[in-house]
Design an enzyme around this catalytic site. Sequence first.
Site, PDB file in Angstrom:
ATOM      1  N   ARG A  79       0.865  -1.176   0.000  1.00 43.00           N
ATOM      2  CA  ARG A  79       0.000   0.000   0.000  1.00 43.00           C
ATOM      3  C   ARG A  79       0.903   1.227   0.000  1.00 43.00           C
ATOM      4  O   ARG A  79       2.050   1.165   0.454  1.00 43.00           O
ATOM      5  CB  ARG A  79      -0.903   0.010   1.235  1.00 43.00           C
ATOM      6  CG  ARG A  79      -1.797  -1.208   1.391  1.00 43.00           C
ATOM      7  CD  ARG A  79      -2.580  -1.130   2.700  1.00 43.00           C
ATOM      8  NE  ARG A  79      -3.492  -2.260   2.885  1.00 43.00           N
ATOM      9  CZ  ARG A  79      -3.195  -3.350   3.584  1.00 43.00           C
ATOM     10  NH1 ARG A  79      -2.008  -3.460   4.174  1.00 43.00           N
ATOM     11  NH2 ARG A  79      -4.087  -4.331   3.709  1.00 43.00           N
ATOM     12  N   HIS A 175      -2.118   2.074  -5.881  1.00 48.89           N
ATOM     13  CA  HIS A 175      -2.813   0.832  -5.554  1.00 48.89           C
ATOM     14  C   HIS A 175      -2.954  -0.077  -6.780  1.00 48.89           C
ATOM     15  O   HIS A 175      -3.106  -1.295  -6.639  1.00 48.89           O
ATOM     16  CB  HIS A 175      -4.194   1.144  -4.966  1.00 48.89           C
ATOM     17  CG  HIS A 175      -4.541   0.290  -3.793  1.00 48.89           C
ATOM     18  ND1 HIS A 175      -3.856   0.331  -2.595  1.00 48.89           N
ATOM     19  CD2 HIS A 175      -5.497  -0.668  -3.629  1.00 48.89           C
ATOM     20  CE1 HIS A 175      -4.394  -0.540  -1.746  1.00 48.89           C
ATOM     21  NE2 HIS A 175      -5.378  -1.160  -2.348  1.00 48.89           N
ATOM     22  N   ARG A 178      -0.269  -2.529  -6.722  1.00 46.12           N
ATOM     23  CA  ARG A 178      -0.573  -3.582  -5.736  1.00 46.12           C
ATOM     24  C   ARG A 178      -1.543  -4.603  -6.336  1.00 46.12           C
ATOM     25  O   ARG A 178      -1.358  -5.804  -6.193  1.00 46.12           O
ATOM     26  CB  ARG A 178      -1.156  -2.936  -4.486  1.00 46.12           C
ATOM     27  CG  ARG A 178      -1.599  -3.900  -3.381  1.00 46.12           C
ATOM     28  CD  ARG A 178      -1.984  -3.088  -2.139  1.00 46.12           C
ATOM     29  NE  ARG A 178      -2.807  -3.812  -1.193  1.00 46.12           N
ATOM     30  CZ  ARG A 178      -2.321  -4.556  -0.194  1.00 46.12           C
ATOM     31  NH1 ARG A 178      -1.011  -4.703  -0.066  1.00 46.12           N
ATOM     32  NH2 ARG A 178      -3.129  -5.155   0.657  1.00 46.12           N
ATOM     33  N   HIS A 201      -3.743  -9.103   4.069  1.00 45.64           N
ATOM     34  CA  HIS A 201      -5.200  -9.132   4.212  1.00 45.64           C
ATOM     35  C   HIS A 201      -5.586  -9.937   5.452  1.00 45.64           C
ATOM     36  O   HIS A 201      -5.087 -11.048   5.659  1.00 45.64           O
ATOM     37  CB  HIS A 201      -5.857  -9.781   2.985  1.00 45.64           C
ATOM     38  CG  HIS A 201      -5.855  -8.903   1.780  1.00 45.64           C
ATOM     39  ND1 HIS A 201      -6.022  -9.394   0.499  1.00 45.64           N
ATOM     40  CD2 HIS A 201      -5.710  -7.555   1.645  1.00 45.64           C
ATOM     41  CE1 HIS A 201      -5.978  -8.398  -0.370  1.00 45.64           C
ATOM     42  NE2 HIS A 201      -5.792  -7.276   0.307  1.00 45.64           N
ATOM     43  N   TYR A 210      -8.829 -11.399  -6.496  1.00 42.32           N
ATOM     44  CA  TYR A 210      -7.764 -11.508  -7.490  1.00 42.32           C
ATOM     45  C   TYR A 210      -7.770 -12.835  -8.230  1.00 42.32           C
ATOM     46  O   TYR A 210      -6.910 -13.086  -9.069  1.00 42.32           O
ATOM     47  CB  TYR A 210      -6.397 -11.295  -6.822  1.00 42.32           C
ATOM     48  CG  TYR A 210      -6.251  -9.925  -6.238  1.00 42.32           C
ATOM     49  CD1 TYR A 210      -6.116  -8.807  -7.054  1.00 42.32           C
ATOM     50  CD2 TYR A 210      -6.274  -9.728  -4.865  1.00 42.32           C
ATOM     51  CE1 TYR A 210      -6.002  -7.537  -6.520  1.00 42.32           C
ATOM     52  CE2 TYR A 210      -6.153  -8.461  -4.319  1.00 42.32           C
ATOM     53  CZ  TYR A 210      -6.019  -7.377  -5.151  1.00 42.32           C
ATOM     54  OH  TYR A 210      -5.913  -6.112  -4.623  1.00 42.32           O
TER      55      TYR A 210
END
Length: 229
Positions: A79, A175, A178, A201, A210
């Site tokens: 991040r 982001h 990422r 996470h 994803y």
Amino acid sequence: NTQARVISGIKAFFTYLMQEEMIQDDPSTLLAAPELTRKLPDTLNINEINQLIDAIDASKPEGMRNKAIIEVLYGCGLRVTELVELRISNIYAATEFIKVLGKGNKERLVPIGATALNLVEIYLEQVRVHLNIKKGHEDFIFLNRSGSKLSRISVFNLIKSLAITTGIHKNISPHTLRHSFATHLIEGGADLRAVQEMLGHASITTTEIYTHLDRDYLKSVITQFHPRS
């Protein structure tokens, strides 16, 4: 989305009334919020990421720093806040890991690739050493020209500027790198649990977004296996 926001507001209001003991029963418990579909995040392919890196002028003082920033964002899936908070003391070059301070002050170890690590070391040894570093900022890796910790908005502006320079018309931000990190790992066959750990996470359901497959891959599967293709 609008319905969900309105219902959320109503539920919060009645929760307040219950806490203040103005009502005995909460009628909003009967309200059902709509299920929201999760939007797939924009990603960059490897060629687009290379274009961003190649567009950086390494002859300028901040050029090597900016190359290192892009490589770390994409190579480690950080991040933007985690990036600007990175510290020299949290680089473990011998084992190629960095220690990251994530959401809720949770620490995690993330592998850092040789390319990203090499650019960080070049920046530290050849560029950063010439800055007049302000007191209290000595351990932060990425600094601005005045020797202070780099701001989040500076990283946002860098990405936007590079997108314009390279002619990438996607709506990208730090982001996006990422998202690209996670998507490319999953599409390459990486274990979902490992990706969850690297992204930091709390729940694997967040990482599952994803697992989408790109349309070119889906099209190739149809072409290869469907008898009518």
